[in-house]
Design a protein around this motif. Sequence first.
Motif, short mmCIF file in Angstrom:
data_model
loop_
_atom_site.label_atom_id
_atom_site.label_comp_id
_atom_site.label_asym_id
_atom_site.label_seq_id
_atom_site.Cartn_x
_atom_site.Cartn_y
_atom_site.Cartn_z
N GLN A 45 0.83 -1.20 0.00
CA GLN A 45 0.00 0.00 0.00
C GLN A 45 0.87 1.26 0.00
N ASP A 46 1.93 1.24 0.80
CA ASP A 46 2.82 2.39 0.87
C ASP A 46 3.51 2.62 -0.47
N LEU A 47 3.96 1.54 -1.11
CA LEU A 47 4.62 1.69 -2.42
C LEU A 47 3.64 2.21 -3.47
N LEU A 48 2.40 1.73 -3.41
CA LEU A 48 1.40 2.23 -4.36
C LEU A 48 1.13 3.72 -4.14
N GLU A 49 1.03 4.12 -2.89
CA GLU A 49 0.81 5.54 -2.58
C GLU A 49 1.99 6.39 -3.06
N ARG A 50 3.20 5.90 -2.83
CA ARG A 50 4.38 6.64 -3.30
C ARG A 50 4.41 6.71 -4.83
N GLY A 51 3.99 5.63 -5.47
CA GLY A 51 3.92 5.64 -6.93
C GLY A 51 2.91 6.64 -7.45
N MET A 52 1.77 6.75 -6.77
CA MET A 52 0.77 7.74 -7.17
C MET A 52 1.29 9.16 -6.98
N ASN A 53 1.98 9.41 -5.87
CA ASN A 53 2.57 10.73 -5.65
C ASN A 53 3.62 11.03 -6.71
N ASN A 54 4.39 10.00 -7.09
CA ASN A 54 5.38 10.18 -8.15
C ASN A 54 4.71 10.53 -9.47
N SER A 55 3.59 9.90 -9.78
CA SER A 55 2.88 10.20 -11.02
C SER A 55 2.40 11.64 -11.05
N ILE A 56 1.93 12.13 -9.92
CA ILE A 56 1.49 13.53 -9.84
C ILE A 56 2.68 14.46 -10.07
N PHE A 57 3.79 14.16 -9.41
CA PHE A 57 5.00 14.98 -9.57
C PHE A 57 5.48 14.95 -11.02
N LYS A 58 5.43 13.76 -11.63
CA LYS A 58 5.88 13.61 -13.00
C LYS A 58 5.01 14.42 -13.95
N ARG A 59 3.71 14.44 -13.70
CA ARG A 59 2.81 15.22 -14.57
C ARG A 59 3.08 16.72 -14.44
N LYS A 60 3.46 17.17 -13.24
CA LYS A 60 3.82 18.59 -13.08
C LYS A 60 5.06 18.92 -13.90
N ILE A 61 6.05 18.04 -13.85
CA ILE A 61 7.28 18.27 -14.61
C ILE A 61 6.99 18.24 -16.10
N ILE A 62 6.17 17.29 -16.55
CA ILE A 62 5.83 17.19 -17.98
C ILE A 62 5.07 18.42 -18.43
N SER A 63 4.13 18.88 -17.62
CA SER A 63 3.36 20.08 -18.01
C SER A 63 4.27 21.30 -18.06
N ASP A 64 5.27 21.37 -17.19
CA ASP A 64 6.24 22.46 -17.25
C ASP A 64 7.06 22.37 -18.53
N ASN A 65 7.44 21.15 -18.91
CA ASN A 65 8.19 20.99 -20.16
C ASN A 65 7.36 21.43 -21.36
N ILE A 66 6.10 21.02 -21.39
CA ILE A 66 5.23 21.38 -22.52
C ILE A 66 4.98 22.88 -22.56
N ALA A 67 4.78 23.48 -21.39
CA ALA A 67 4.52 24.93 -21.34
C ALA A 67 5.71 25.73 -21.85
N ASN A 68 6.91 25.18 -21.72
CA ASN A 68 8.11 25.90 -22.14
C ASN A 68 8.69 25.35 -23.44
N ALA A 69 7.87 24.69 -24.22
CA ALA A 69 8.35 24.08 -25.47
C ALA A 69 8.83 25.11 -26.49
N ASP A 70 8.33 26.32 -26.43
CA ASP A 70 8.72 27.34 -27.39
C ASP A 70 9.73 28.35 -26.85
N VAL A 71 10.20 28.14 -25.63
CA VAL A 71 11.15 29.07 -25.02
C VAL A 71 12.57 28.71 -25.47
N PRO A 72 13.28 29.65 -26.08
CA PRO A 72 14.65 29.35 -26.50
C PRO A 72 15.55 28.99 -25.31
#
Length: 143
Positions: free
Chosen positions: A11-38
């Motif tokens: 259960q703890d590993l699954l919860e940590r994995g879910m938190n990791n997925s949320i963190f990963k989506r924040k990083i991915i959205s930051d990457n996409i938002a800055n796709a046009d920034v030189p």
Amino acid sequence: MFEKTHFMKTQDLLERGMNNSIFKRKIISDNIANADVPHFKRSEVIFESMIKRAIESEKIEAEKTVPTQISDNRHIQFFKPLDYREVNPKANIDYLTTMRADGNNVDVEKEVVDASNSQMQYMMMSERINQNYRDIKQVMRMA
């Protein structure tokens, strides 16, 4: 009572994995938002390999440890296993690659695929947690 059981570790590993997925989506959205920034450099999350290394170190401890006699606070153990509970996701910036002439290295298609994979992982882990709780509820009804 159940704190050191395989169920709670799962259960703890699954919860940590879910938190990791949320963190990963924040990083991915930051990457996409800055796709046009030189000169913007994309980030990626490192978590799964660190969790795997921590879990494998627990196995190594049980199998191959050399007993260490520690009689003083200044003594150091030969092998100290990693604790998976201390592992947190980390974002690493990729400085080595370049996708475009302006120095930006964000590939929007790859980021979208990664976001989709992260979302599917999150849904799978939440379903597994729900199923575990349904199983416990059913066992408690039978008792």
